[in-house]
Write a protein that holds these residues in place. Structure first.
Motif, PDB file in Angstrom:
ATOM      1  N   TRP A 170       0.567  -1.778  -0.180  1.00  0.00           N
ATOM      2  CA  TRP A 170      -0.007  -0.111   0.115  1.00  0.00           C
ATOM      3  C   TRP A 170       0.957   1.077   0.462  1.00  0.00           C
ATOM      4  CZ3 TRP A 170      -4.956   0.399  -1.598  1.00  0.00           C
ATOM      5  CH2 TRP A 170      -4.956  -0.725  -1.444  1.00  0.00           C
ATOM      6  N   PRO A 171       1.677   1.209   0.819  1.00  0.00           N
ATOM      7  CA  PRO A 171       2.657   2.467   0.880  1.00  0.00           C
ATOM      8  C   PRO A 171       2.834   3.288  -0.453  1.00  0.00           C
ATOM      9  CG  PRO A 171       3.293   1.274   2.729  1.00  0.00           C
ATOM     10  CD  PRO A 171       2.196   0.586   2.112  1.00  0.00           C
ATOM     11  N   ALA A 172       3.767   1.602  -1.956  1.00  0.00           N
ATOM     12  CA  ALA A 172       4.452   1.756  -3.151  1.00  0.00           C
ATOM     13  C   ALA A 172       3.133   1.911  -3.817  1.00  0.00           C
ATOM     14  CB  ALA A 172       4.544   0.851  -3.073  1.00  0.00           C
ATOM     15  N   MET A 173       2.023   1.892  -3.200  1.00  0.00           N
ATOM     16  CA  MET A 173       0.445   1.722  -4.258  1.00  0.00           C
ATOM     17  C   MET A 173       0.219   4.173  -4.007  1.00  0.00           C
ATOM     18  SD  MET A 173      -1.481  -1.077  -4.291  1.00  0.00           S
ATOM     19  CE  MET A 173      -1.077  -2.770  -4.126  1.00  0.00           C
ATOM     20  N   LEU A 174       0.300   3.983  -2.869  1.00  0.00           N
ATOM     21  CA  LEU A 174       0.172   4.770  -2.696  1.00  0.00           C
ATOM     22  C   LEU A 174       0.940   6.479  -2.744  1.00  0.00           C
ATOM     23  CD1 LEU A 174      -1.589   5.564   0.920  1.00  0.00           C
ATOM     24  CD2 LEU A 174      -2.928   5.545  -0.907  1.00  0.00           C
ATOM     25  N   THR A 175       2.028   5.897  -3.061  1.00  0.00           N
ATOM     26  CA  THR A 175       2.978   7.020  -3.354  1.00  0.00           C
ATOM     27  C   THR A 175       3.308   6.819  -5.010  1.00  0.00           C
ATOM     28  OG1 THR A 175       4.663   6.762  -1.648  1.00  0.00           O
ATOM     29  CG2 THR A 175       5.635   6.895  -4.069  1.00  0.00           C
ATOM     30  N   ALA A 176       2.780   5.623  -6.028  1.00  0.00           N
ATOM     31  CA  ALA A 176       2.792   5.658  -7.309  1.00  0.00           C
ATOM     32  C   ALA A 176       1.886   6.203  -7.533  1.00  0.00           C
ATOM     33  CB  ALA A 176       3.006   4.018  -7.356  1.00  0.00           C
ATOM     34  N   ALA A 177       0.502   6.120  -7.156  1.00  0.00           N
ATOM     35  CA  ALA A 177      -0.697   7.320  -7.551  1.00  0.00           C
ATOM     36  C   ALA A 177      -0.707   8.295  -6.785  1.00  0.00           C
ATOM     37  CB  ALA A 177      -1.790   6.520  -6.790  1.00  0.00           C
ATOM     38  N   GLY A 178       0.062   8.774  -6.156  1.00  0.00           N
ATOM     39  CA  GLY A 178       0.153  10.352  -6.279  1.00  0.00           C
ATOM     40  C   GLY A 178       1.636  10.784  -7.223  1.00  0.00           C
ATOM     41  N   LEU A 179       2.208  10.351  -7.838  1.00  0.00           N
ATOM     42  CA  LEU A 179       3.031  10.615  -8.997  1.00  0.00           C
ATOM     43  C   LEU A 179       2.150  10.543 -10.012  1.00  0.00           C
ATOM     44  CD1 LEU A 179       6.602   8.991  -7.394  1.00  0.00           C
ATOM     45  CD2 LEU A 179       5.826  11.080  -6.968  1.00  0.00           C
ATOM     46  N   PHE A 180       1.277   9.831  -9.976  1.00  0.00           N
ATOM     47  CA  PHE A 180       0.927   9.548 -11.170  1.00  0.00           C
ATOM     48  C   PHE A 180       0.021  11.037 -11.354  1.00  0.00           C
ATOM     49  CE2 PHE A 180      -1.920   7.693 -14.625  1.00  0.00           C
ATOM     50  CZ  PHE A 180      -1.664   7.882 -15.324  1.00  0.00           C
ATOM     51  N   ALA A 181      -1.297  11.136 -10.596  1.00  0.00           N
ATOM     52  CA  ALA A 181      -1.093  12.243 -10.401  1.00  0.00           C
ATOM     53  C   ALA A 181      -1.588  13.785 -10.066  1.00  0.00           C
ATOM     54  CB  ALA A 181      -2.086  12.804  -8.684  1.00  0.00           C
ATOM     55  N   LEU A 182       0.314  13.747 -10.118  1.00  0.00           N
ATOM     56  CA  LEU A 182       0.572  15.289 -10.054  1.00  0.00           C
ATOM     57  C   LEU A 182       1.664  15.380 -11.261  1.00  0.00           C
ATOM     58  CD1 LEU A 182       2.999  17.069  -8.786  1.00  0.00           C
ATOM     59  CD2 LEU A 182       4.825  15.564  -8.695  1.00  0.00           C
ATOM     60  N   VAL A 183       1.813  14.384 -12.397  1.00  0.00           N
ATOM     61  CA  VAL A 183       1.859  15.328 -13.507  1.00  0.00           C
ATOM     62  C   VAL A 183       1.001  15.397 -14.080  1.00  0.00           C
ATOM     63  CG1 VAL A 183       4.341  13.189 -13.352  1.00  0.00           C
ATOM     64  CG2 VAL A 183       1.519  12.604 -14.122  1.00  0.00           C
ATOM     65  N   HIS A 184      -0.631  15.282 -13.946  1.00  0.00           N
ATOM     66  CA  HIS A 184      -1.402  15.749 -14.412  1.00  0.00           C
ATOM     67  C   HIS A 184      -2.189  16.847 -13.682  1.00  0.00           C
ATOM     68  CE1 HIS A 184      -1.491  11.234 -15.009  1.00  0.00           C
ATOM     69  NE2 HIS A 184      -2.381  12.172 -17.001  1.00  0.00           N
ATOM     70  N   ALA A 185      -1.599  17.331 -13.040  1.00  0.00           N
ATOM     71  CA  ALA A 185      -1.703  18.903 -12.448  1.00  0.00           C
ATOM     72  C   ALA A 185      -0.791  19.759 -13.627  1.00  0.00           C
ATOM     73  CB  ALA A 185      -0.317  19.661 -11.045  1.00  0.00           C
ATOM     74  N   PRO A 186      -2.472  21.050 -13.694  1.00  0.00           N
ATOM     75  CA  PRO A 186      -3.511  21.810 -12.740  1.00  0.00           C
ATOM     76  C   PRO A 186      -4.603  21.172 -12.806  1.00  0.00           C
ATOM     77  CG  PRO A 186      -2.713  23.500 -13.951  1.00  0.00           C
ATOM     78  CD  PRO A 186      -1.992  22.260 -14.646  1.00  0.00           C
ATOM     79  N   ASN A 187      -5.012  20.246 -13.556  1.00  0.00           N
ATOM     80  CA  ASN A 187      -6.142  19.545 -13.644  1.00  0.00           C
ATOM     81  C   ASN A 187      -6.744  19.028 -12.749  1.00  0.00           C
ATOM     82  OD1 ASN A 187      -8.458  18.988 -14.801  1.00  0.00           O
ATOM     83  ND2 ASN A 187      -7.510  18.195 -17.312  1.00  0.00           N
TER      84      ASN A 187
END
Length: 231
Positions: free
Chosen positions: A152-169
């Motif tokens: 789960w820590p790796a999942m949350l981190t990967a998901a957060g980074l994936f969301a980050l590259v879609h900023a600022p939408n």
């Protein structure tokens, strides 16, 4: 002598975690550099905007070679396809159903200007994104957080980074974070990128053609988002 060997054994996993972290930072930085700096500058030679992506791909391929990771291990395989589809199908249908309901109640169903091209491009783009997310980012997050003992820590981190590259939408950031959590959960149990790419494509096509403009202005990210780029 025994204590020296233990120190060396402990140092190797530590150095691998550091390298994994640096690799992740390099790939994410390449994406952010392209979307926030190079693309807005619109250089005279358009190929210049592809340099960070080319370097990132080179780094990922080198990383796979050093670790001995083969295509099948990364998820480019037919093995486990059925199991992956079985796991990802319910949340995919749920997401598509929610988007369809929003489109119905808001009267926002529409066909994008590039609808037919998107039918061909989106599945391929989904496969590329799933490879970067699962086959590289998530796998390196697992290496970096090996001591956590749970995925789960790796999942949350990967998901957060994936969301980050879609900023600022903001809408896209929320959707990609939720989607990445589901896809990494499936990948952890059945590492098949083709099944995940189909899910990615189905959800992307549905939201592009159903969500109203007040909820999702466009699919653009980075500086382009401020310019309102239509689908």
């Amino acid at each position: 002598m025994a204590e020296s060997m233990k120190k060396q054994e402990g140092a190797e996993p530590f150095s691998l975690r550091v390298v994994s972290g640096l690799e992740i930072a390099s790939v994410i930085s390449s994406v952010l550099l392209t979307t926030w700096a190079l693309m807005p500058l619109q250089p005279r030679h358009r190929w210049l905007t592809s340099i960070p992506a080319v370097l990132a791909v080179g780094l990922m391929l080198h990383s796979h070679r050093v670790r001995g990771e083969r295509l099948g291990e990364l998820g480019f395989t037919t093995r486990g396809f059925g199991r992956a589809v079985g796991l990802v199908l319910p949340p995919t249908l749920l997401a598509c159903g929610i988007f369809a309901a929003i489109g119905y109640w808001n009267g926002s169903f529409h066909r994008t200007s590039n609808f037919w091209a998107n039918l061909l491009v989106v599945p391929v783009w989904g496969l590329i994104q799933q490879y970067v997310l699962q086959g590289f980012i998530f796998r390196r997050c697992r290496e970096m957080m090996a001591e956590a003992g749970r995925p789960w820590p790796a999942m949350l981190t990967a998901a957060g980074l994936f969301a980050l590259v879609h900023a600022p939408n903001r809408t896209l950031m929320l959707l990609t974070f939720c989607g990445a959590l589901i896809w990494t959960w499936v990948y952890e149990r059945a590492p098949n990128l083709f099944a995940l790419a189909l899910s990615h494509a189905a959800i992307s096509l549905m939201l592009m053609n159903s969500l109203p403009s007040w909820l999702l202005e466009s699919m653009s990210v980075g500086y382009k988002h401020f310019l309102y780029q239509k689908f």
